[in-house]
Design a protein around this motif. Structure first.
Motif, PDB file in Angstrom:
ATOM      1  N   GLN A   1       0.816  -1.213   0.000  1.00 33.33           N
ATOM      2  CA  GLN A   1       0.000   0.000   0.000  1.00 33.33           C
ATOM      3  C   GLN A   1       0.855   1.271   0.000  1.00 33.33           C
ATOM      4  OE1 GLN A   1      -1.330  -2.773   1.925  1.00 33.33           O
ATOM      5  NE2 GLN A   1      -2.549  -2.960   0.061  1.00 33.33           N
ATOM      6  N   THR A   2       1.761   1.376   0.953  1.00 37.61           N
ATOM      7  CA  THR A   2       2.530   2.622   1.128  1.00 37.61           C
ATOM      8  C   THR A   2       3.836   2.634   0.359  1.00 37.61           C
ATOM      9  OG1 THR A   2       3.669   1.736   3.063  1.00 37.61           O
ATOM     10  CG2 THR A   2       1.584   2.911   3.444  1.00 37.61           C
ATOM     11  N   ARG A   3       4.320   1.456  -0.012  1.00 36.97           N
ATOM     12  CA  ARG A   3       5.597   1.261  -0.700  1.00 36.97           C
ATOM     13  C   ARG A   3       6.803   1.509   0.218  1.00 36.97           C
ATOM     14  NH1 ARG A   3       5.331   0.818  -6.281  1.00 36.97           N
ATOM     15  NH2 ARG A   3       3.212   0.183  -6.872  1.00 36.97           N
ATOM     16  N   VAL A   4       6.594   1.616   1.517  1.00 32.08           N
ATOM     17  CA  VAL A   4       7.751   1.745   2.401  1.00 32.08           C
ATOM     18  C   VAL A   4       8.382   0.372   2.616  1.00 32.08           C
ATOM     19  CG1 VAL A   4       6.845   3.783   3.574  1.00 32.08           C
ATOM     20  CG2 VAL A   4       6.473   1.514   4.581  1.00 32.08           C
ATOM     21  N   LEU A   5       9.653   0.381   2.947  1.00 27.47           N
ATOM     22  CA  LEU A   5      10.428  -0.837   3.143  1.00 27.47           C
ATOM     23  C   LEU A   5      10.449  -1.161   4.632  1.00 27.47           C
ATOM     24  CD1 LEU A   5      12.208  -2.714   1.334  1.00 27.47           C
ATOM     25  CD2 LEU A   5      14.134  -1.266   1.944  1.00 27.47           C
ATOM     26  N   MET A   6       9.929  -2.313   4.983  1.00 28.91           N
ATOM     27  CA  MET A   6       9.841  -2.702   6.384  1.00 28.91           C
ATOM     28  C   MET A   6      11.171  -3.276   6.873  1.00 28.91           C
ATOM     29  SD  MET A   6       6.780  -1.721   6.838  1.00 28.91           S
ATOM     30  CE  MET A   6       6.439  -2.327   8.502  1.00 28.91           C
ATOM     31  N   GLU A   7      11.340  -3.300   8.199  1.00 24.13           N
ATOM     32  CA  GLU A   7      12.593  -3.786   8.772  1.00 24.13           C
ATOM     33  C   GLU A   7      12.660  -5.315   8.812  1.00 24.13           C
ATOM     34  OE1 GLU A   7      15.376  -1.952   9.921  1.00 24.13           O
ATOM     35  OE2 GLU A   7      14.337  -0.401   8.760  1.00 24.13           O
ATOM     36  N   LYS A   8      11.502  -5.964   8.864  1.00 23.54           N
ATOM     37  CA  LYS A   8      11.432  -7.423   8.827  1.00 23.54           C
ATOM     38  C   LYS A   8      10.543  -7.818   7.650  1.00 23.54           C
ATOM     39  CE  LYS A   8      10.142  -7.852  13.294  1.00 23.54           C
ATOM     40  NZ  LYS A   8       9.895  -8.469  14.631  1.00 23.54           N
ATOM     41  N   PRO A   9      10.590  -9.062   7.224  1.00 30.20           N
ATOM     42  CA  PRO A   9       9.746  -9.463   6.089  1.00 30.20           C
ATOM     43  C   PRO A   9       8.272  -9.201   6.372  1.00 30.20           C
ATOM     44  CG  PRO A   9      11.400 -11.145   6.535  1.00 30.20           C
ATOM     45  CD  PRO A   9      11.483 -10.158   7.662  1.00 30.20           C
ATOM     46  N   LEU A  10       7.522  -8.980   5.313  1.00 33.87           N
ATOM     47  CA  LEU A  10       6.087  -8.730   5.436  1.00 33.87           C
ATOM     48  C   LEU A  10       5.420  -9.860   6.214  1.00 33.87           C
ATOM     49  CD1 LEU A  10       5.299  -7.533   1.786  1.00 33.87           C
ATOM     50  CD2 LEU A  10       5.743  -6.117   3.808  1.00 33.87           C
TER      51      LEU A  10
ATOM     52  N   GLU B   1      11.895   2.403   9.348  1.00 33.84           N
ATOM     53  CA  GLU B   1      12.779   3.458   9.827  1.00 33.84           C
ATOM     54  C   GLU B   1      13.035   4.464   8.706  1.00 33.84           C
ATOM     55  OE1 GLU B   1      16.228   2.222  11.963  1.00 33.84           O
ATOM     56  OE2 GLU B   1      15.182   0.567  12.973  1.00 33.84           O
ATOM     57  N   PRO B   2      12.650   5.717   8.920  1.00 38.94           N
ATOM     58  CA  PRO B   2      12.891   6.727   7.885  1.00 38.94           C
ATOM     59  C   PRO B   2      14.352   6.796   7.437  1.00 38.94           C
ATOM     60  CG  PRO B   2      11.389   7.575   9.537  1.00 38.94           C
ATOM     61  CD  PRO B   2      11.864   6.246  10.045  1.00 38.94           C
TER      62      PRO B   2
ATOM     63  N   ALA C   1       7.969  10.967  -0.235  1.00 40.60           N
ATOM     64  CA  ALA C   1       7.199  12.075   0.349  1.00 40.60           C
ATOM     65  C   ALA C   1       6.473  11.629   1.614  1.00 40.60           C
ATOM     66  CB  ALA C   1       6.209  12.620  -0.669  1.00 40.60           C
ATOM     67  N   LEU C   2       5.924  10.416   1.612  1.00 46.19           N
ATOM     68  CA  LEU C   2       5.255   9.894   2.805  1.00 46.19           C
ATOM     69  C   LEU C   2       6.246   9.741   3.951  1.00 46.19           C
ATOM     70  CD1 LEU C   2       2.703   8.544   4.109  1.00 46.19           C
ATOM     71  CD2 LEU C   2       3.666   6.362   3.319  1.00 46.19           C
ATOM     72  N   THR C   3       7.425   9.226   3.646  1.00 46.14           N
ATOM     73  CA  THR C   3       8.449   9.057   4.678  1.00 46.14           C
ATOM     74  C   THR C   3       8.837  10.408   5.270  1.00 46.14           C
ATOM     75  OG1 THR C   3       9.287   7.119   3.480  1.00 46.14           O
ATOM     76  CG2 THR C   3      10.716   8.073   5.160  1.00 46.14           C
TER      77      THR C   3
ATOM     78  N   GLN D   1       1.402  -0.027  11.294  1.00 52.31           N
ATOM     79  CA  GLN D   1       0.083  -0.520  11.697  1.00 52.31           C
ATOM     80  C   GLN D   1      -0.735   0.557  12.406  1.00 52.31           C
ATOM     81  OE1 GLN D   1      -0.859  -3.605  10.708  1.00 52.31           O
ATOM     82  NE2 GLN D   1       1.161  -3.612   9.714  1.00 52.31           N
ATOM     83  N   ASP D   2      -0.044   1.544  12.938  1.00 47.49           N
ATOM     84  CA  ASP D   2      -0.710   2.620  13.674  1.00 47.49           C
ATOM     85  C   ASP D   2      -0.666   3.927  12.880  1.00 47.49           C
ATOM     86  OD1 ASP D   2      -2.116   3.690  15.811  1.00 47.49           O
ATOM     87  OD2 ASP D   2      -0.297   4.292  16.888  1.00 47.49           O
ATOM     88  N   GLY D   3      -0.759   3.807  11.573  1.00 44.72           N
ATOM     89  CA  GLY D   3      -0.813   4.980  10.711  1.00 44.72           C
ATOM     90  C   GLY D   3       0.482   5.744  10.583  1.00 44.72           C
ATOM     91  N   GLY D   4       1.602   5.106  10.932  1.00 43.49           N
ATOM     92  CA  GLY D   4       2.890   5.776  10.825  1.00 43.49           C
ATOM     93  C   GLY D   4       3.266   6.575  12.054  1.00 43.49           C
TER      94      GLY D   4
END
Length: 377
Positions: free
Chosen positions: A224-233, A241-242, A272-274, A293-296
């Motif tokens: 959805q957001t295209r951000v890269l998570m610290e652990k696998p989905l 982490e920005p 831009a979201l980051t 999970q808490d809207g960033g």
């Protein structure tokens, strides 16, 4: 019509950067040539206190040695005795941390030089590869390239899984710890592959890098957001982490090989979201951890100098970057640099929360300033 360089068109930024660079060479680097250097061990201390005294050593990490090897390799020809220091760090990497029995490199040794944490972690090996690539580029010694090759081999044979990713940590004898992949070591492995490809042609490293980035897109990027998570989905208690978003963005945007990849497009779209969620508007401070999970919302609002440096470096590759780059360089100088060195962390209220200076931080400043040099050409 002749093009005007940014250094000519942005005199305020150029003057500020000259001042920051001078601070790096006159204040920060000498800390690790003098009080931060344990001559008996030929290793950097883990950290210095605000009075430039070493914190009582509990351990020495191979990763810290490798980061300082990169630092002094980058300064060869610019700073007196940088080549001698790089040579000493390279020798120490092999002498103190190489595992002659099982191959690869230990995580750490204790204060007396005995092996401490003998596990093999990808983060350490990525930095050894990264540092050796830069050092070999400067000295072209066969022994350095042989260590570079050994690092590539052990990463491919021991850490690699069959999906383009790599285990974060293994036992000393390479048996499994069931660690699975983690974002941060994988990012630094991508950085190390890029460093290798910048100094020589290497089809295997190029192929591994492309597969790694494809797997990161598939297994770490939130759809959805295209951000890269610290652990696998799907992992429990995941976050992003920005600072790492900005660090990945720079690696992808600056590489002709990776620019235009799906991973690059994701990080570009999420930039831009980051910024909106992870950078304080009034101060330019980069927050440490956000909860998707808490809207960033902020999971950890600590402001770290390395994240500031990575945001600044990423901005040099963004469109319409002149004002943001100046603003963030001012923020870095005013909030984190001081006459005796730097502040490592500030808390949510902006108060200094960590006054010691780790030996690993100059790597982030060096890579950031290298990006600014390219920007101002």
């Amino acid at each position: 019509m002749l093009s005007v360089s940014r250094s000519a068109s942005q005199p305020e930024l150029t003057a500020l950067f000259a001042s920051v660079q001078q601070h790096f060479e006159d204040v920060i680097v000498p800390l690790w040539q003098g009080p931060g250097w344990n001559a008996d061990m030929a290793l950097p201390y883990e950290a210095l206190d605000a009075e430039h005294q070493p914190l009582p050593p509990q351990r020495y990490r191979a990763m810290a040695c490798a980061r300082q090897l990169y630092l002094f390799s980058s300064l060869i020809g610019q700073v007196p005795a940088a080549e001698e220091r790089a040579a000493a760090l390279f020798r120490s990497l092999q002498q103190h941390f190489h595992d002659a029995e099982h191959g690869g490199w230990f995580h750490s040794i204790d204060a007396q030089g005995a092996p401490l944490d003998q596990r093999k972690d990808l983060y350490t090996h990525a930095f050894i590869l990264f540092a050796c690539a830069h050092y070999w580029d400067k000295v072209r010694e066969p022994l350095v390239e042989s260590v570079l090759n050994a690092a590539l081999q052990v990463i491919a044979q021991r850490f690699a899984t069959d999906d383009g990713l790599y285990e974060a940590s293994l036992e000393r004898d390479w048996s499994s710890l069931n660690s699975g992949p983690l974002q941060n070591p994988l990012m630094h492995l991508a950085e190390a592959f890029l460093a290798t490809l910048s100094v020589r042609e290497d089809a295997a490293a190029e192929d591994a890098l492309l597969k790694l980035c494809t797997a990161m897109q598939e297994q770490f990027v939130d759809p959805q957001t295209r951000v890269l998570m610290e652990k696998p989905l799907g992992a429990v208690d995941n976050w992003f982490e920005p600072g790492h978003q900005f660090e990945w963005y720079f690696l992808l945007e600056s590489s002709p090989l990776l620019r235009g990849s799906q991973l690059h497009e994701s990080l570009d779209r999420a930039f831009a979201l980051t910024e909106r969620l992870g950078v304080a508007e009034h101060s330019g401070a980069v927050l440490a951890m956000l909860d998707l999970q808490d809207g960033g919302s902020a999971k950890d609002s600590t402001q770290r100098i390395w994240a500031q440096a990575e945001y600044l470096r990423a901005l040099t590759l963004r469109p319409h970057s002149e004002a943001p780059v100046l603003r963030q360089l001012q923020a870095l100088q005013q909030r984190f640099l001081h006459v005796g060195g730097w502040f490592e962390c500030r808390d949510e209220a902006g108060e200094v929360s960590r006054k010691d200076m780790p030996s690993t931080t100059p790597y982030h400043l060096a890579t950031c300033y290298r990006g600014l040099v390219e920007y101002l050409r």
